[in-house]
Design a protein around this motif. Structure first.
Motif, PDB file in Angstrom:
ATOM      1  N   TYR A 200       5.301   2.051  -4.546  1.00 58.37           N
ATOM      2  CA  TYR A 200       4.879   2.284  -5.926  1.00 58.37           C
ATOM      3  C   TYR A 200       6.099   2.115  -6.838  1.00 58.37           C
ATOM      4  CZ  TYR A 200       6.916   6.884  -5.042  1.00 58.37           C
ATOM      5  OH  TYR A 200       7.782   7.888  -4.718  1.00 58.37           O
TER       6      TYR A 200
ATOM      7  N   ASP B 162      -4.539  10.337  -6.775  1.00 57.16           N
ATOM      8  CA  ASP B 162      -3.426   9.643  -7.418  1.00 57.16           C
ATOM      9  C   ASP B 162      -2.591  10.610  -8.240  1.00 57.16           C
ATOM     10  OD1 ASP B 162      -1.899   7.458  -7.870  1.00 57.16           O
ATOM     11  OD2 ASP B 162      -3.344   6.381  -9.136  1.00 57.16           O
TER      12      ASP B 162
ATOM     13  N   THR C  83       0.814  -1.218   0.000  1.00 55.56           N
ATOM     14  CA  THR C  83       0.000   0.000   0.000  1.00 55.56           C
ATOM     15  C   THR C  83       0.842   1.260   0.000  1.00 55.56           C
ATOM     16  OG1 THR C  83      -0.129  -0.199   2.405  1.00 55.56           O
ATOM     17  CG2 THR C  83      -1.968  -1.104   1.111  1.00 55.56           C
TER      18      THR C  83
ATOM     19  N   ARG D  78       1.205   6.025  -8.789  1.00 55.88           N
ATOM     20  CA  ARG D  78       1.567   5.481  -7.473  1.00 55.88           C
ATOM     21  C   ARG D  78       0.676   4.326  -7.051  1.00 55.88           C
ATOM     22  NH1 ARG D  78       3.300  10.601  -3.607  1.00 55.88           N
ATOM     23  NH2 ARG D  78       5.189  11.106  -4.757  1.00 55.88           N
ATOM     24  N   SER D  79      -0.538   4.241  -7.578  1.00 58.79           N
ATOM     25  CA  SER D  79      -1.427   3.137  -7.204  1.00 58.79           C
ATOM     26  C   SER D  79      -1.135   1.869  -7.988  1.00 58.79           C
ATOM     27  CB  SER D  79      -2.887   3.549  -7.413  1.00 58.79           C
ATOM     28  OG  SER D  79      -3.096   3.859  -8.781  1.00 58.79           O
TER      29      SER D  79
END
Length: 841
Positions: free
Chosen positions: A543, A804, A540, A773-774
């Motif tokens: 990234y 995001d 989580t 980044r997700s």
């Protein structure tokens, strides 16, 4: 013991006695057991078996005889050793996987390539092969010397006439005392051409001979991997020939990959090899194999390796070559007896000795045939004299008291020899008819013509050599066949690279240092504005920070925040799927715990002196410091890494580019400005230097987001903002300034666009890989982005959630023939045409 008996005891030195005894033993093994004769390529036991079979009358066109009968014949007459030595010799000469051209025709169980023992000699039968009789032909024409056998009761040949060049065709192996021989087999058609070429030109070189005799030709086929060993063996008599099994890839109906082996290296025991491979699979030393089956039958050899779903056949096969006997080497050591002395022979030597031996055989055969013809002519002359004086001869014979008187009378009256007189007395009455007389005259004329021909052969060496050539060509026509062993000329001893196919990989490195490589084909092109496909499974708070394309054989130069440099081969990076996390980079390189990867440069070679001295690494830090150093300074990999650049406190390395010294440099900051200058403005510095100012940042919060090294005139500069906007503009729109300036506007930065995150040099044939980044990744074509003004806002490249932002952008070459996976945003993006703010230097 009495004093007188001591007179028969002779004191000797034990060292001398042992030395003499050992030398005698050594010479016996060398000459009479282990080494072949250069003339016929046979050891004594082989020669005795073949001669014994000939004497027993088991020719190729006669019925088979029990092996025990043949062994008994050879043992009792010529070879006073164990029966197993004779039977094993005969068995090997009948095995098609042991001899390239088998000399014995066996019937029954003669063993197998799996190492199974042959049946006992009382069960099997044998006879000579037709090709073996070419070794023995003319043996009764005084072509070779004979010697007494072990008890002087019979005679055996010292050497065979050897029309067949057996030493080259079937090779030999044996261990003597202090020396050994290991001679490979060759192809008859090639050897015949080579012998004829040698006869035509005695000064022929070995490389010229190798145009005819290309390499050894093994009975089990396979592939010769690399030609250096063959060349050495032919030129010096010693060399290492690497053999690889012949393999191909198949797929089952369910889509499973299989490796099929149809030929294995010479002298490899198939059953033992499969057993050892199975053991390696169980011990996890060989990955990717789920099952092994031996499907060999009478039609041929077939070994099947079923592969696991994720296994790459090429990698599994190369690992099989490395760890198993699917690749083995044949150590050539051409030692044979030349006039009773062991000698190491090159290719030309072996051919020369064969031709010399055949020349001697032709001379002796011709002389024998001449003697026989002259004897016959002598008798025929006597017949003709008797027929010319028929009445007187009959009268003399009738009046003679006994044959002795008749013979003497004929000799005296007609001046005949004793042989002629005896032949006349033994002549049948039917030969006195007119037709028989004509036959005698015709035969006499034929014999006289033969004598003239034989005399011409004996007086003309060119004729004799032509006979040898004709006989060799006849062998080629009768027994010649195609090569079984293929040759891979350009293959060298394989290194680790050979274990890995050279293919394009997408390498990803996450913010927290997880690294992996994925085949490029896993990424599909999508339309601009698509939502993207799931790219990387990350934690989580992690990234993907770096994504680039590399060939598996390339060197990767990994630069870190602290200015350290580490080296790794791309194939050493663990492979993973598009959605896998990868492995911590600390497992692969000795990177410090609080350091992280900043830039990666890939290069095909670090050993090319011209390349490394004429190419440069240009580095840029977040604070705008730039430094240029030759690649040569970084061309010696060290396991613990080195300092690539001296980093000031509060700064960190941002970007590294490989240049040729003539490029243009563009550095962009997150505030949307870019400076453009020629690479020559930065002089080359040492490896540990800090560098000079590349861009003057507008504020303390500002930082560099990227550096581009422009090499192509038609290139465009692509800039991307953190909220998914991007555009491309011509390089010429960024006017050239001096190094260290504030630069010009690269993008109109607004709250809608967010700050600049990347700058790239692109052309129409590039694709972009954009990742946020997700973990969502999209691949778009640069061709779909129109060229627009330098100071514009650009168009939306990727749809982002509100929280995001884009983390990384990489350009890659477009893949031909790849299907597009289109997933277009409902709201078509439109370019923002706000160009009110002009350039500001």
């Amino acid at each position: 013991m009495t004093e007188g008996s001591n007179q028969n005891i002779i004191p000797i030195n034990i060292e001398d006695e042992m030395r003499g005894a050992y030398i005698d033993y050594s010479m016996s093994v060398i000459i009479s057991r282990a080494l072949p004769d250069v003339r016929d390529g046979l050891k004594p036991v082989h020669r005795r078996v073949l001669f014994g079979m000939l004497e027993l009358g088991v020719n190729y066109n006669k019925p088979y005889k029990k092996s025990a009968r043949i062994v008994g014949e050879v043992l009792g007459k010529y070879h006073p050793h164990g029966d197993s030595s004779v039977y094993d010799t005969m068995v090997r000469m009948a095995q098609p996987w042991s001899l390239r051209y088998p000399l014995v025709d066996g019937q029954g169980n003669f063993g197998s390539i799996d190492g199974d023992s042959p049946a006992a000699m009382r069960y099997t039968e044998a006879r000579l092969k037709r090709i073996a009789e070419e070794l023995l032909v003319d043996i009764n024409k005084e072509t070779v010397d004979f010697q007494f056998n072990f008890d002087d009761s019979l005679k055996e040949p010292v050497v065979m006439p050897g029309k067949l060049p057996n030493l080259l065709l079937n090779g030999a192996s044996g261990i003597a005392v202090g020396m050994a021989t290991n001679m490979p087999p060759h192809n008859l058609s090639e050897v015949a051409d080579g012998i004829n070429a040698y006869i035509d030109n005695r000064d022929i070189t070995i490389p010229e001979l190798m145009q005819y005799i290309t390499a050894p030709d093994f009975p089990t086929g396979a592939t010769i991997y690399g030609y250096t060993g063959v060349k050495n063996a032919f030129e010096t008599g010693r060399g290492r020939v690497v053999l690889r099994a012949k393999a191909n890839f198949e797929q089952t109906k369910t889509g499973r990959d299989q490796i099929i082996i149809t030929e294995i290296p010479y002298m490899v025991n198939k059953a033992n090899m499969i057993e050892k491979i199975a053991q390696l699979v169980n011990e996890k030393k060989l990955e990717g194999i789920s099952a092994i089956r031996d499907e060999s039958d009478r039609q041929g050899l077939r070994i099947v390796f079923d592969l696991k779903m994720d296994a790459i056949p090429n990698i599994v096969l190369n690992n099989l070559y490395k760890y198993s006997q699917l690749q083995s080497s044949f150590g050539v050591n051409n030692v044979a007896l030349v006039k009773g002395r062991p000698m190491t022979l090159n290719l030309k030597d072996m051919i020369r000795h064969y031709v010399e031996h055949r020349h001697e055989v032709v001379v002796r055969r011709t002389q024998y045939e001449l003697n026989e013809a002259e004897k016959r002519a002598h008798i025929l002359e006597g017949y003709l004299i008797a027929l010319d004086n028929l009445d007187e001869v009959i009268s003399l014979i009738r009046s003679a008291r006994d044959p002795e008187v008749a013979r003497t009378g004929l000799m005296e009256k007609f001046e005949l020899s004793e042989i002629q007189a005896k032949a006349i007395l033994e002549m049948r009455l039917q030969r006195l008819t007119g037709m028989e007389r004509e036959k005698i005259i015709n035969e006499y004329n034929e014999v006289k013509a033969l004598i003239d021909k034989l005399n011409e052969i004996l007086s003309n060496e060119t004729l004799r050599m032509q006979i040898i050539k004709d006989e060799v060509s006849e062998l080629k026509d009768r027994y010649g066949d195609e090569r079984r062993t293929n040759i891979e000329y350009d293959a060298e001893d394989f290194s680790m690279e050979d274990m890995i196919p050279n293919e394009e990989m997408v390498v990803t490195i996450s913010n927290q240092g997880y690294i992996k490589r994925t085949p490029l084909a896993e990424y599909k092109t999508q339309g601009r504005g698509g939502v993207g496909s799931r790219g990387v499974a990350t934690k989580t708070d992690d990234y993907t920070e770096h994504i680039f394309v590399a060939s598996t054989h390339n060197y990767l130069l990994i630069f870190t925040d602290f200015g350290r440099l580490y080296w790794i081969k791309a194939y050493e990076i663990p492979e993973g799927s598009k959605t896998s996390k990868g492995r911590p980079i600390q497992n692969l390189i000795n990177i410090e715990k609080d350091d992280s990867v900043r830039a990666v440069i890939q290069t095909a070679s670090l050993t090319d002196e011209d390349y490394v001295s004429n190419n440069f690494l240009v580095m840029c830090t977040e604070k705008g410091v730039i430094k240029k150093t030759t690649l040569q300074a970084y061309a010696r990999p060290r396991s613990n890494g080195i300092n690539a650049i001296n980093i000031n406190e509060g700064d960190r390395l941002l970007e590294v580019k490989l240049t040729n010294g003539n490029n243009h440099i563009v550095i962009a900051s997150k505030s949307g400005r870019a400076v453009h200058f020629h690479e020559s403005d930065v002089r080359p510095m040492g490896r540990t230097a800090t560098g000079v100012r590349g861009i003057n940042l507008s504020s303390a919060d500002d930082k560099v987001v990227g550096m581009v090294s422009v090499s192509e005139e038609e290139s465009n500069l692509l800039v991307v903002s953190e909220k998914g906007y991007g555009k491309r503009s011509k390089v010429e729109e960024y006017r050239i300034t001096k190094r260290g300036g504030k630069g010009v506007k690269a993008m109109n930065i607004t709250e809608k666009t967010g700050e600049l995150v990347a700058i790239k040099e692109v052309v129409d044939t590039d694709d972009l890989l954009i990742i946020n980044r997700s973990g969502v990744l999209i691949r778009i074509s640069v061709e779909g982005l129109r060229v627009m003004g330098r100071a514009t806002q650009g168009v939306k490249l990727i749809k982002l959630n509100e929280s995001d932002i884009i983390s990384s952008v990489e350009k890659i070459a477009k893949i031909e023939g790849e299907e597009d996976e289109v997933n277009v945003d409902n709201e078509a993006p439109t370019p923002d045409t706000d160009t009110t703010e002009e350039e500001n230097n």
